[in-house]
Design a protein around this motif. Sequence first.
Motif, PDB file in Angstrom:
ATOM      1  N   SER A 250      44.962  73.360  36.254  1.00  0.00           N
ATOM      2  CA  SER A 250      43.618  72.934  35.888  1.00  0.00           C
ATOM      3  C   SER A 250      42.579  73.661  36.742  1.00  0.00           C
ATOM      4  CB  SER A 250      43.566  71.420  36.095  1.00  0.00           C
ATOM      5  OG  SER A 250      42.511  70.850  35.409  1.00  0.00           O
TER       6      SER A 250
ATOM      7  N   ARG B 216      42.280  75.637  42.583  1.00  0.00           N
ATOM      8  CA  ARG B 216      42.210  74.523  43.525  1.00  0.00           C
ATOM      9  C   ARG B 216      42.727  74.972  44.879  1.00  0.00           C
ATOM     10  NH1 ARG B 216      43.996  69.028  40.444  1.00  0.00           N
ATOM     11  NH2 ARG B 216      42.536  69.637  38.831  1.00  0.00           N
TER      12      ARG B 216
ATOM     13  N   SER C 281      39.798  67.197  41.117  1.00  0.00           N
ATOM     14  CA  SER C 281      40.326  66.025  40.431  1.00  0.00           C
ATOM     15  C   SER C 281      40.893  64.952  41.358  1.00  0.00           C
ATOM     16  CB  SER C 281      41.373  66.475  39.423  1.00  0.00           C
ATOM     17  OG  SER C 281      41.735  65.408  38.617  1.00  0.00           O
ATOM     18  N   HIS C 282      42.183  64.715  41.265  1.00  0.00           N
ATOM     19  CA  HIS C 282      42.810  63.626  42.034  1.00  0.00           C
ATOM     20  C   HIS C 282      43.128  64.029  43.472  1.00  0.00           C
ATOM     21  CE1 HIS C 282      45.773  66.211  40.224  1.00  0.00           C
ATOM     22  NE2 HIS C 282      46.607  65.876  41.185  1.00  0.00           N
TER      23      HIS C 282
ATOM     24  N   ASP D 118      39.913  58.790  38.178  1.00  0.00           N
ATOM     25  CA  ASP D 118      40.196  59.678  39.307  1.00  0.00           C
ATOM     26  C   ASP D 118      38.930  60.390  39.772  1.00  0.00           C
ATOM     27  OD1 ASP D 118      39.870  61.320  37.127  1.00  0.00           O
ATOM     28  OD2 ASP D 118      41.324  62.809  37.834  1.00  0.00           O
TER      29      ASP D 118
ATOM     30  N   ASP E 167      37.360  63.205  39.147  1.00  0.00           N
ATOM     31  CA  ASP E 167      36.422  63.797  38.189  1.00  0.00           C
ATOM     32  C   ASP E 167      36.305  63.000  36.898  1.00  0.00           C
ATOM     33  OD1 ASP E 167      39.032  64.508  37.548  1.00  0.00           O
ATOM     34  OD2 ASP E 167      38.420  66.348  36.549  1.00  0.00           O
TER      35      ASP E 167
ATOM     36  N   SER F 250      50.496  61.613  33.187  1.00  0.00           N
ATOM     37  CA  SER F 250      49.793  61.572  34.464  1.00  0.00           C
ATOM     38  C   SER F 250      48.484  60.795  34.374  1.00  0.00           C
ATOM     39  CB  SER F 250      49.516  62.995  34.918  1.00  0.00           C
ATOM     40  OG  SER F 250      48.830  63.697  33.898  1.00  0.00           O
TER      41      SER F 250
ATOM     42  N   ARG G 211      57.676  58.495  37.067  1.00  0.00           N
ATOM     43  CA  ARG G 211      57.629  59.843  37.648  1.00  0.00           C
ATOM     44  C   ARG G 211      57.789  59.727  39.149  1.00  0.00           C
ATOM     45  NH1 ARG G 211      52.233  63.405  37.174  1.00  0.00           N
ATOM     46  NH2 ARG G 211      51.892  62.993  39.385  1.00  0.00           N
TER      47      ARG G 211
ATOM     48  N   SER H  58      54.545  71.141  40.398  1.00  0.00           N
ATOM     49  CA  SER H  58      53.125  70.920  40.127  1.00  0.00           C
ATOM     50  C   SER H  58      52.338  72.215  40.204  1.00  0.00           C
ATOM     51  CB  SER H  58      52.585  69.939  41.163  1.00  0.00           C
ATOM     52  OG  SER H  58      51.195  70.101  41.325  1.00  0.00           O
ATOM     53  N   GLY H  59      51.280  72.287  39.410  1.00  0.00           N
ATOM     54  CA  GLY H  59      50.372  73.438  39.469  1.00  0.00           C
ATOM     55  C   GLY H  59      49.004  73.043  39.995  1.00  0.00           C
ATOM     56  N   THR H  60      48.906  71.878  40.653  1.00  0.00           N
ATOM     57  CA  THR H  60      47.597  71.472  41.174  1.00  0.00           C
ATOM     58  C   THR H  60      47.607  71.224  42.679  1.00  0.00           C
ATOM     59  OG1 THR H  60      48.063  69.136  40.777  1.00  0.00           O
ATOM     60  CG2 THR H  60      46.914  70.306  39.026  1.00  0.00           C
TER      61      THR H  60
ATOM     62  N   ARG I 110      58.000  67.345  40.740  1.00  0.00           N
ATOM     63  CA  ARG I 110      57.845  66.139  39.932  1.00  0.00           C
ATOM     64  C   ARG I 110      59.124  65.933  39.120  1.00  0.00           C
ATOM     65  NH1 ARG I 110      52.640  65.305  40.977  1.00  0.00           N
ATOM     66  NH2 ARG I 110      51.022  66.837  40.486  1.00  0.00           N
TER      67      ARG I 110
ATOM     68  N   TYR J 222      60.620  63.497  36.191  1.00  0.00           N
ATOM     69  CA  TYR J 222      60.184  62.547  35.170  1.00  0.00           C
ATOM     70  C   TYR J 222      61.413  61.890  34.557  1.00  0.00           C
ATOM     71  CZ  TYR J 222      56.179  65.855  35.347  1.00  0.00           C
ATOM     72  OH  TYR J 222      55.159  66.685  35.741  1.00  0.00           O
TER      73      TYR J 222
HETATM   74  C1  VG1 Z   1      48.678  67.330  37.094  1.00  0.00           C
HETATM   75  C2  VG1 Z   1      49.239  66.476  35.979  1.00  0.00           C
HETATM   76  C3  VG1 Z   1      48.830  67.044  34.634  1.00  0.00           C
HETATM   77  C4  VG1 Z   1      47.307  67.162  34.582  1.00  0.00           C
HETATM   78  C5  VG1 Z   1      46.810  67.969  35.765  1.00  0.00           C
HETATM   79  C6  VG1 Z   1      45.306  68.014  35.832  1.00  0.00           C
HETATM   80  O1  VG1 Z   1      49.205  68.629  37.007  1.00  0.00           O
HETATM   81  O2  VG1 Z   1      50.637  66.383  36.061  1.00  0.00           O
HETATM   82  O3  VG1 Z   1      49.321  66.220  33.610  1.00  0.00           O
HETATM   83  O4  VG1 Z   1      46.904  67.779  33.393  1.00  0.00           O
HETATM   84  O5  VG1 Z   1      47.270  67.398  36.979  1.00  0.00           O
HETATM   85  O6  VG1 Z   1      44.773  66.728  35.854  1.00  0.00           O
HETATM   86  P1  VG1 Z   1      50.428  69.144  37.886  1.00  0.00           P
HETATM   87  O7  VG1 Z   1      50.579  70.608  37.553  1.00  0.00           O
HETATM   88  O8  VG1 Z   1      50.079  68.880  39.310  1.00  0.00           O
HETATM   89  O9  VG1 Z   1      51.615  68.335  37.471  1.00  0.00           O
HETATM   90  V1  VG1 Z   1      43.363  66.437  36.652  1.00  0.00           V
HETATM   91  O10 VG1 Z   1      42.975  64.870  36.478  1.00  0.00           O
HETATM   92  O11 VG1 Z   1      43.673  67.177  38.033  1.00  0.00           O
HETATM   93  O12 VG1 Z   1      42.195  67.474  35.934  1.00  0.00           O
END
Ligand code: VG1
Length: 543
Positions: free
Chosen positions: A19, A22, A113-114, A277, A279, A365, A414, A486-488, A496, A498
């Motif tokens: 997303s 970051r 975001s979170h 969360d 944002d 998520s 998860r 994860s990519g965030t 992760r 599931y």
């Molecule tokens: C996480 C969630 C994913 C979501 C992403 C952005 O990504 O698993 O479902 O779309 O965050 O959400 P990842 O790659 O960490 O699993 V947010 O609320 O950060 O815009």
Amino acid sequence: MTIREIATTPFPGQKPGTSGLRKKVRQFKEPHYLENFVQCIFDGVGDMEGATLVLGGDGRYYNREAVQIILKMAAANGVTKMVVGQNGILSTPAASCLIRKLEAKGGIILSASHNPGGPNYDFGIKYNADNGGPAPETITDAIYALTQKISQYRILDATDIDLSEIGEVSLGGMRVEIVDPVREYRRLMKELFDFKKIKKLFKDGFRLRFDAMHAVTGPYSTDILERKLGAPKGTVINAEPLEDFGGHHPDPNPVHARELFDIMFSDDAPDMGAASDGDGDRNIILGRGMYVAPSDSLAVLAANAHLAPGYKDGLAGVARSMPTSGAVDRVAAEVGMPCFETPTGWKYFGNLLDAGKVSLCGEESAGTGSDHVREKDGLWAVLMWLNILAERQESIAEIMRAHWRTYGRNFYSRHDYEAVDSDAANKLMDDLRAKLPTLTGQTFEGETVTSADDFSYTDPVDGSVTSKQGIRIQFESGARLVYRLSGTGTEGATLRVYLERYEANPANHELETQVALQSIITIADQLAEIGKRTGRVEPDVIS
Ligand code: VG1
Ligand code: CO
């Protein structure tokens, strides 16, 4: 005011994740880092001359400085008009709403975001396209390629502008329109939901607790829930947005939204609990003494959306990210509507929504949304639930139990292992991948594997292929196990896991989730040797 052309060099590590980009604030504050990326957005998207762009963020630490830098760079890059949320604030769904309403060329959203905020924590930036949704990979790839060869950026030499008053000012040759961050969004919500009925629900004594987690939904939820819908003062807690979210992670899960969970499991619990969360694009829903798994929430919304005026004609179809449980698939099958399975991340829903193939989508998520914008939308989901509750006049627990009786229950959880050593995590995934061809037909803990693969997605609209999106292992019983990195995250790797198991028998629907999933949890560790390879005895977060 002069435009300065500043020499710079490419920075490593400007690759956007699930997303957007970051990173730690300290990285963003390094000379030219933010500027580099912003210039690459302008060049990668192209044709900025004459464009209108939307700009805003979740208010976290560095939001204020970043907004000023981006405005000056936009002016220097020929952007005609920037529409900015007052004080630089816009929730992700509100930004998406504005881009669409104004038919803007796109928008820049500042958020991690979170992830936690503050000088030692995280910041983020992402570009949304003219449909209001996260830029598709073609654009993010182009931006990334430019970050690898950038040599200069353009910025206007000007003083900061005051963003505290609504109105219009100019910056060089560019107009800056400062707008109320809530107004357009509220209008859209009023079109979709029966505000009168929800108002009556509150008037009749329905009690809601909405935890804004000191993040961006504070002003949105206070305005809409308390001022417009008449929910009593105090309905919204932690309503004041803070740059460090009060020291918490603005992540609505059982660990970080502990306060809300405690309220909802107490003797004096209100009828409904909800949180969003950093944002404002995520949501969790709780009933009295009950947590609604986000995958279940998606299924309930799919089954009941027609009760809200904006969806009275039913849904064109639904979509869920691959790791999201199959609960919504069962609703789609019953209704006879298409159901799509996409990679993790909202950008993959964009084409399906634009093409009118789906009207509702969601992720495990805690993200649900619809074709009203092109982002997931936390407060929207809360209003949708309120509208359904106002129509059905049942408690959340009653609605959930009735849903499971009709469709069966997809127990789901998860397990996250955060900040694990990157090499160990990559090796774990590689070794699992290598094992996949041998798994089919094998039985573990009484569960027989029927298929095992690394998820690859072909977009049904533009044919683009995205591979390596997570390892999924399907069992004969309907159970499923998925592994993904994860990519965030901004520290090491986050693994992760599931876990899902289907239970048709209502006699077993009251089992505790982790108990119901025990055999799958055991298999997850057996196959990937999580404990041995990461040195962790248990997950950091169980949601
Ligand atoms: C996480 C969630 C994913 C979501 C992403 C952005 O990504 O698993 O479902 O779309 O965050 O959400 P990842 O790659 O960490 O699993 V947010 O609320 O950060 O815009
Ligand atoms: Co978010």
